[in-house]
Design a protein around this motif. Structure first.
Motif, mmCIF file in Angstrom:
data_model
loop_
_atom_site.group_PDB
_atom_site.id
_atom_site.type_symbol
_atom_site.label_atom_id
_atom_site.label_comp_id
_atom_site.label_asym_id
_atom_site.label_seq_id
_atom_site.Cartn_x
_atom_site.Cartn_y
_atom_site.Cartn_z
ATOM 1 N N TYR A 244 -73.795 -7.505 -71.809
ATOM 2 C CA TYR A 244 -73.217 -6.853 -70.628
ATOM 3 C C TYR A 244 -73.517 -5.348 -70.706
ATOM 4 C CZ TYR A 244 -70.663 -10.824 -68.654
ATOM 5 O OH TYR A 244 -70.342 -12.000 -68.049
ATOM 6 N N ARG A 245 -73.638 -4.725 -69.544
ATOM 7 C CA ARG A 245 -74.064 -3.328 -69.490
ATOM 8 C C ARG A 245 -72.969 -2.374 -69.957
ATOM 9 N NH1 ARG A 245 -73.744 -1.218 -63.262
ATOM 10 N NH2 ARG A 245 -71.756 -2.166 -62.693
ATOM 11 N N TYR A 246 -73.430 -1.214 -70.407
ATOM 12 C CA TYR A 246 -72.524 -0.141 -70.823
ATOM 13 C C TYR A 246 -72.343 0.819 -69.646
ATOM 14 C CZ TYR A 246 -70.744 3.983 -73.242
ATOM 15 O OH TYR A 246 -69.994 5.048 -73.639
ATOM 16 N N VAL A 247 -71.094 1.127 -69.320
ATOM 17 C CA VAL A 247 -70.769 2.111 -68.286
ATOM 18 C C VAL A 247 -69.642 2.985 -68.826
ATOM 19 C CG1 VAL A 247 -69.881 2.489 -65.955
ATOM 20 C CG2 VAL A 247 -71.454 0.598 -66.395
ATOM 21 N N SER A 248 -69.843 4.285 -68.811
ATOM 22 C CA SER A 248 -68.793 5.185 -69.283
ATOM 23 C C SER A 248 -67.556 5.034 -68.405
ATOM 24 C CB SER A 248 -69.300 6.634 -69.239
ATOM 25 O OG SER A 248 -68.295 7.530 -69.669
ATOM 26 N N GLY A 249 -66.419 4.758 -69.033
ATOM 27 C CA GLY A 249 -65.178 4.546 -68.300
ATOM 28 C C GLY A 249 -64.973 3.123 -67.838
ATOM 29 N N GLY A 250 -65.927 2.219 -68.101
ATOM 30 C CA GLY A 250 -65.813 0.830 -67.651
ATOM 31 C C GLY A 250 -64.926 0.015 -68.560
ATOM 32 N N THR A 319 -70.730 -6.950 -90.077
ATOM 33 C CA THR A 319 -71.267 -6.742 -88.729
ATOM 34 C C THR A 319 -70.124 -6.641 -87.734
ATOM 35 O OG1 THR A 319 -73.206 -8.048 -89.347
ATOM 36 C CG2 THR A 319 -72.876 -7.636 -87.013
ATOM 37 N N PHE A 320 -70.294 -5.807 -86.700
ATOM 38 C CA PHE A 320 -69.279 -5.673 -85.665
ATOM 39 C C PHE A 320 -69.933 -5.708 -84.292
ATOM 40 C CE2 PHE A 320 -69.579 -1.223 -84.096
ATOM 41 C CZ PHE A 320 -70.582 -0.768 -84.935
ATOM 42 N N ILE A 321 -69.148 -6.051 -83.271
ATOM 43 C CA ILE A 321 -69.619 -6.110 -81.885
ATOM 44 C C ILE A 321 -68.946 -4.984 -81.114
ATOM 45 C CG2 ILE A 321 -67.845 -7.819 -81.255
ATOM 46 C CD1 ILE A 321 -69.843 -8.986 -79.259
ATOM 47 N N HIS A 322 -69.726 -4.327 -80.231
ATOM 48 C CA HIS A 322 -69.177 -3.167 -79.517
ATOM 49 C C HIS A 322 -70.039 -2.868 -78.298
ATOM 50 C CE1 HIS A 322 -72.122 -0.152 -81.509
ATOM 51 N NE2 HIS A 322 -72.556 -1.383 -81.720
ATOM 52 N N ALA A 323 -69.505 -2.074 -77.373
ATOM 53 C CA ALA A 323 -70.281 -1.546 -76.254
ATOM 54 C C ALA A 323 -70.915 -0.249 -76.740
ATOM 55 C CB ALA A 323 -69.385 -1.308 -75.038
ATOM 56 N N ARG A 324 -72.215 -0.279 -77.023
ATOM 57 C CA ARG A 324 -72.845 0.821 -77.760
ATOM 58 C C ARG A 324 -73.240 1.986 -76.845
ATOM 59 N NH1 ARG A 324 -78.044 0.286 -81.886
ATOM 60 N NH2 ARG A 324 -78.169 2.486 -82.422
ATOM 61 N N ASN A 325 -74.191 1.772 -75.949
ATOM 62 C CA ASN A 325 -74.625 2.826 -75.029
ATOM 63 C C ASN A 325 -75.398 2.196 -73.878
ATOM 64 O OD1 ASN A 325 -77.165 2.223 -76.125
ATOM 65 N ND2 ASN A 325 -77.022 3.871 -77.633
ATOM 66 N N GLU A 326 -75.935 3.073 -72.965
ATOM 67 C CA GLU A 326 -76.643 2.552 -71.791
ATOM 68 C C GLU A 326 -77.872 1.740 -72.173
ATOM 69 O OE1 GLU A 326 -74.323 6.123 -70.528
ATOM 70 O OE2 GLU A 326 -75.707 5.648 -72.173
ATOM 71 N N LYS A 327 -78.503 2.034 -73.295
ATOM 72 C CA LYS A 327 -79.720 1.340 -73.698
ATOM 73 C C LYS A 327 -79.438 -0.073 -74.193
ATOM 74 C CE LYS A 327 -83.684 1.657 -76.832
ATOM 75 N NZ LYS A 327 -84.347 2.490 -77.879
ATOM 76 N N TYR A 328 -78.384 -0.254 -75.002
ATOM 77 C CA TYR A 328 -78.139 -1.536 -75.648
ATOM 78 C C TYR A 328 -77.020 -2.342 -74.990
ATOM 79 C CZ TYR A 328 -80.989 0.390 -79.411
ATOM 80 O OH TYR A 328 -82.006 0.928 -80.139
ATOM 81 N N GLY A 329 -76.071 -1.691 -74.297
ATOM 82 C CA GLY A 329 -74.942 -2.418 -73.740
ATOM 83 C C GLY A 329 -74.063 -2.981 -74.841
ATOM 84 N N VAL A 330 -73.473 -4.169 -74.570
ATOM 85 C CA VAL A 330 -72.649 -4.835 -75.590
ATOM 86 C C VAL A 330 -73.590 -5.492 -76.597
ATOM 87 C CG1 VAL A 330 -70.906 -6.594 -76.047
ATOM 88 C CG2 VAL A 330 -70.765 -5.207 -73.967
ATOM 89 N N THR A 331 -73.499 -5.113 -77.872
ATOM 90 C CA THR A 331 -74.418 -5.598 -78.889
ATOM 91 C C THR A 331 -73.709 -5.637 -80.228
ATOM 92 O OG1 THR A 331 -76.606 -5.247 -79.883
ATOM 93 C CG2 THR A 331 -75.290 -3.286 -79.429
#
Length: 340
Positions: A244-250, A319-331
């Protein structure tokens, strides 16, 4: 007297002319019978022997080396944010193959480290221990815990089921599995109980007076695609949003996620309310010394005072899962080598 001597000489010459050819022929016949070789025969045999030796030379030169050259493995330099799983996905290989080729006993890698990447088609010994898979990865309820280097095909092969059945048992829509994920590896899928309504029977047509055509009804609005439903654990719920995409404030699947919004949304699906920011979430948690799947991991900023700047959900195997940035999204990323 002279005339008599003349005839004696003539007779002697005639006798010699008859005897000498006969003796010569008998000598040749005798020499052949006794195995005596003449010069011409010896030369003929030498020529025949030399010819046979020349004919044998190509037979010795026909030997072909059957060993095939294999492509040399590629050398990869580890970058910031890399982990073995991401590198294996990039080069279409497995984590186990990379670890075996580089003699790695753990999953930790660091930036600048050189890794050998198996060439396509290279056969390694990564499947030698797969016979132990059914016993090493089953939890108390009979579900299999995905290990590093596993794939749906490998798991299905070892549990003697098809990939399609494995996906149906676990409601999987894709082919990706992650370390720490739990899978059902036995059971049956119930067929759908939906029944097709019988077509209405044709009734005899009756003459009816013409009626004005009603105004066309407004077209129904398309139903939005439902978001993934919560699973039995926080980790399983979080893994549904990979990509899923990364959006600041999402903070929702429809609008996208930032790091704290993603964590807040996942925990909300399990009835747990968390603050909106990473620093706020760190303030309500309890510090632990040993991580378990579902725990939160926090990262401080390298600049700007070093406060809490990022948060993710631990899924196991460092390993952890997170919303990283606009390039990777949730990864997913390895904890030891991730930097904010």
């Amino acid at each position: 007297m002279k005339r008599k001597n003349f005839w004696v000489l003539i007779i002697a010459i005639a006798i010699l002319c008859i005897i000498i050819p006969g003796v010569s022929g008998a000598y040749k016949s005798l020499s052949n019978k006794n195995g005596v070789q003449t010069a011409d025969q010896a030369n003929g045999e030498q020529i025949q022997e030399a010819t046979s030796q020349q004919a044998a030379i190509p037979e010795e030169s026909r030997e072909v080396d059957e060993e095939e050259d294999q492509e040399s493995p590629e050398i990869y330099t580890v970058q910031n944010g890399d982990n073995l799983w991401l590198i294996a996905q990039k080069y279409k290989t497995s984590v186990g193959a990379i670890k075996e080729l580089n003699n790695l006993t753990g999953d930790d890698i660091k930036p600048g480290q050189k890794l050998l990447i198996p060439a396509p088609g290279t056969q390694l010994r990564t499947t030698e221990n797969t016979e132990a898979m059914p016993s090493r990865g089953l939890d108390g309820s009979g579900r299999y815990i995905v290990q590093e280097g596993d794939s749906l095909w490998l798991i299905a092969e070892n549990f003697k089921i098809s990939v399609d059945l494995l996906k149906q048992l676990n409601n999987l829509t894709g082919d990706r599995v992650l370390p720490g994920q739990t899978l059902l590896v036995s059971g049956t899928v119930k067929p759908s109980n939906q029944q097709v309504a019988p077509a209405p029977q044709d009734k005899p047509k009756q003459a009816t007076p013409a009626k004005p055509k009603p105004a066309p009804a407004p077209e129904p609005k398309p139903t939005p695609t439902p978001a993934p439903q919560p699973r039995s654990s926080v980790v399983e719920t979080a893994q549904q949003y990979l990509g899923y995409r990364y959006v600041s404030g999402g903070n929702s699947p429809s609008s996208g996620f930032d790091c704290s919004g993603f964590v807040q949304y996942v925990y909300k699906q399990h009835g747990i309310s968390l603050p909106r920011t990473a620093s706020g979430q760190a303030g309500v948690g309890t510090k632990v010394t040993s991580l378990a799947p579902g725990d939160l991991v926090f990262f401080t900023r390298n600049v700007g005072g070093g406060g809490i700047g990022h948060v993710g959900i631990y899924i196991g195997n460092n390993t952890f899962i997170h919303a990283r940035n606009e390039k990777y999204g949730v990864t997913t990323n390895s904890i030891g080598f991730f930097m904010v």
